[in-house]
Design an enzyme around this catalytic site. Structure first.
Site, PDB file in Angstrom:
ATOM      1  N   ASN A 194      45.318  36.830  45.227  1.00 20.39           N
ATOM      2  CA  ASN A 194      44.464  36.823  46.414  1.00 20.39           C
ATOM      3  C   ASN A 194      45.053  37.805  47.424  1.00 20.39           C
ATOM      4  OD1 ASN A 194      46.516  35.484  47.946  1.00 20.39           O
ATOM      5  ND2 ASN A 194      45.784  33.493  47.231  1.00 20.39           N
ATOM      6  N   LEU A 195      44.357  38.020  48.514  1.00 22.03           N
ATOM      7  CA  LEU A 195      44.776  39.054  49.461  1.00 22.03           C
ATOM      8  C   LEU A 195      46.159  38.764  50.028  1.00 22.03           C
ATOM      9  CD1 LEU A 195      44.101  41.642  50.987  1.00 22.03           C
ATOM     10  CD2 LEU A 195      42.987  40.229  52.748  1.00 22.03           C
ATOM     11  N   SER A 196      46.441  37.494  50.335  1.00 20.53           N
ATOM     12  CA  SER A 196      47.745  37.136  50.893  1.00 20.53           C
ATOM     13  C   SER A 196      48.858  37.439  49.895  1.00 20.53           C
ATOM     14  CB  SER A 196      47.762  35.657  51.276  1.00 20.53           C
ATOM     15  OG  SER A 196      49.037  35.257  51.708  1.00 20.53           O
ATOM     16  N   GLU A 197      48.638  37.070  48.627  1.00 24.84           N
ATOM     17  CA  GLU A 197      49.646  37.325  47.598  1.00 24.84           C
ATOM     18  C   GLU A 197      49.840  38.831  47.392  1.00 24.84           C
ATOM     19  OE1 GLU A 197      48.634  33.283  45.004  1.00 24.84           O
ATOM     20  OE2 GLU A 197      47.576  35.176  44.629  1.00 24.84           O
ATOM     21  N   ASP A 263      41.373  29.413  40.067  1.00 23.98           N
ATOM     22  CA  ASP A 263      41.297  29.003  38.665  1.00 23.98           C
ATOM     23  C   ASP A 263      39.939  29.357  38.072  1.00 23.98           C
ATOM     24  OD1 ASP A 263      43.807  27.919  39.028  1.00 23.98           O
ATOM     25  OD2 ASP A 263      43.094  25.867  39.252  1.00 23.98           O
TER      26      ASP A 263
END
EC number: 2.7.1.167
Length: 473
Positions: A194-197, A263
């Site tokens: 995701n964007l944060s990761e 998921d």
């Protein structure tokens, strides 16, 4: 891009990763505790759902694809609950059970569809590296995609050996990454942060151009086949070397709970790629699936009928003029949603008030109305020279525009009997003043337990009479 439903039943996928149990305690709240300023929940329902890598495997199976799962659990009741749920869903699960090690459990206390509290039960895995290679190696035979579902809980400690084993057999590897070191996924076919990761690894991205530039650099550094950044309300961005960035907007109509959305994305991607879809098409399907799951409460799987209906809505085939193959798929989907199918037929040459009233009455007999119309040649045989006044494509277009009509199809024979044998409607409706036994196809429908109904026609409404009146003037 035109979307279609893949053949998931021919798409075996193996999932390896962090298995956990999502447990929900549901109950009402009507008072505040006298011991502390917190609500008192009277639990009246306990629900267990597979979570983490188990939820990925469950989602794959729910789409109709063969799914196998390898993971690590404790030797406890939670592991038994997981195994039973997965077995019931058709997932082949192989757990490395460790004595005195609790299965990871995420307990959520819910009231009125709101999460009040989450309690985590987990302990670090033993310091000795766990090797799932032996379990995985034998399962790779016949698998078309390997998914590494990494929640950073320690079950995956040999990423590179798994990636290399799969690549040696020509099997694509998809990874849902976690942590601050993405080098462990080097050589994967696709990773889905995701964007944060993603920004944890590459730094903050001020705009689209910077996101793309940093993503392409990461692709090169880690020898990745592709990178899919999921961006919440901003949709998804797919990056591949030598291809322009592929952006997809978020599809959710209403976000209710984002639990398990990642998921759903990777499971839909895996099943679609295993079914032979190209990557942009697989990403588009995953985007649709994510839009469905965030409208549900808690960790939830997306079923094949749900995805098919979303595709139909996307392609404008949820209602309207359909070919036979499209119609049969739409009927299967409707029945999966427990909808009753109503069927009627006729020439419908010049649509008039009698037709409209009759079709509204027919639609009231069930949930979905199919209108089958004679093609031009059969109308001529039935009505004589000069008919039809309107060609079959025009007649179908007008009928498809009526609110009571779901699907319109044409047939070349004088009667719809061949079509009825394939469609098998729950209710066959005809308008007129004759008995049920006189309705063409009534014997076919009754033979499999369907219902036949005759509805009255609106008086002084007749296509033939309208045609004669026009000709006289």
């Amino acid at each position: 891009m035109k979307l279609s439903m893949p053949r998931f039943d021919q798409a075996p996928v193996l999932v390896v990763g962090d298995v956990m149990l999502d447990r929900y305690w549901h109950g009402g709240t009507s008072r505040i505790s006298p011991e502390a300023p917190v609500p008192v929940v009277k639990v009246d329902q306990i629900e267990d759902r597979p979570g983490g890598a188990a939820n990925v495997a469950l989602n794959i199976a729910a789409l109709g694809a063969p799914a196998a799962l390898v993971g690590v659990t404790g030797q406890d009741e939670a592991a038994d609950s997981l195994a039973n749920s997965l077995q019931a869903a058709g997932v082949r699960s192989i757990f490395q059970r460790i004595a005195h090690q609790p299965t990871i459990v995420k307990l959520r206390v819910m009231s009125r569809h709101q999460q009040l509290l989450r309690i985590d039960f987990e302990e670090p895995f033993a310091t000795d590296p766990l090797s799932l290679g032996a379990e995985v190696d034998g399962l790779l035979e016949g698998v078309k995609v390997l998914v590494l579902s990494d929640y950073g809980k320690g079950a995956l400690k040999n990423h590179q050996s798994l990636i290399e084993a799969a690549r040696a057999k020509g099997i694509p590897v998809l990874a849902d990454p976690k942590g601050k070191d993405f080098s462990i996924y080097r050589g994967a076919s696709l990773i889905t942060p995701n964007l944060s990761e993603f920004e944890t690894i590459v730094g903050r991205c001020a705009d689209e151009a910077e996101l793309v530039a940093k993503g392409l650099k990461l692709l090169e550094e880690l020898d990745l086949g592709a990178l899919l950044v999921t961006r919440g309300e901003h949709g998804m961005t797919l990056l591949r070397s030598g291809h322009p960035a592929f952006h997809l907007p978020a599809r959710a109509r209403e976000v209710f709970d984002v639990t398990g959305a990642g998921d759903t994305v990777i499971s839909t991607l895996a099943a679609a790629i295993a079914a032979g879809e190209d990557l942009p098409h697989a990403v588009a399907l995953a985007n649709l699936a994510a839009g469905i799951v965030v409208g549900k409460l808690g960790t939830a799987a997306i079923s094949a009928p749900e995805l098919r209906r979303a595709i139909q809505r996307e392609e404008g085939s949820e209602r309207g003029v359909l070919g036979l193959e499209q119609l049969l798929l739409a009927i299967d989907d409707a029945r999966a949603h427990n909808e009753k199918i109503v069927f009627t037929n006729g020439c419908f040459d010049i649509l008039h008030a009698g037709h409209v009233t009759y079709l509204e009455q027919a639609r009231a007999q069930g949930d979905r109305l199919i209108v089958a119309i004679n093609d031009d040649a059969s109308v001529s045989r039935l009505k004589g020279p000069g008919r039809p006044i309107n060609s079959v494509d025009r007649r179908m277009a007008v009928l498809a525009g009526l609110g009571a009509v779901d699907w319109v199809i044409s047939f070349p024979e004088d009667t719809p009997e061949n079509l009825l044998r394939q469609v098998k409607p729950d209710v066959l409706v005809k308008g007129g003043d004759y008995g049920i036994d006189q309705v063409v196809g009534a014997d076919i429908v009754k033979a499999y337990g369907g219902t036949v109904k005759v509805l009255g026609l609106v008086e002084n409404s007749s296509t033939t009479a309208i045609v004669e009146k026009i000709r006289k003037h």
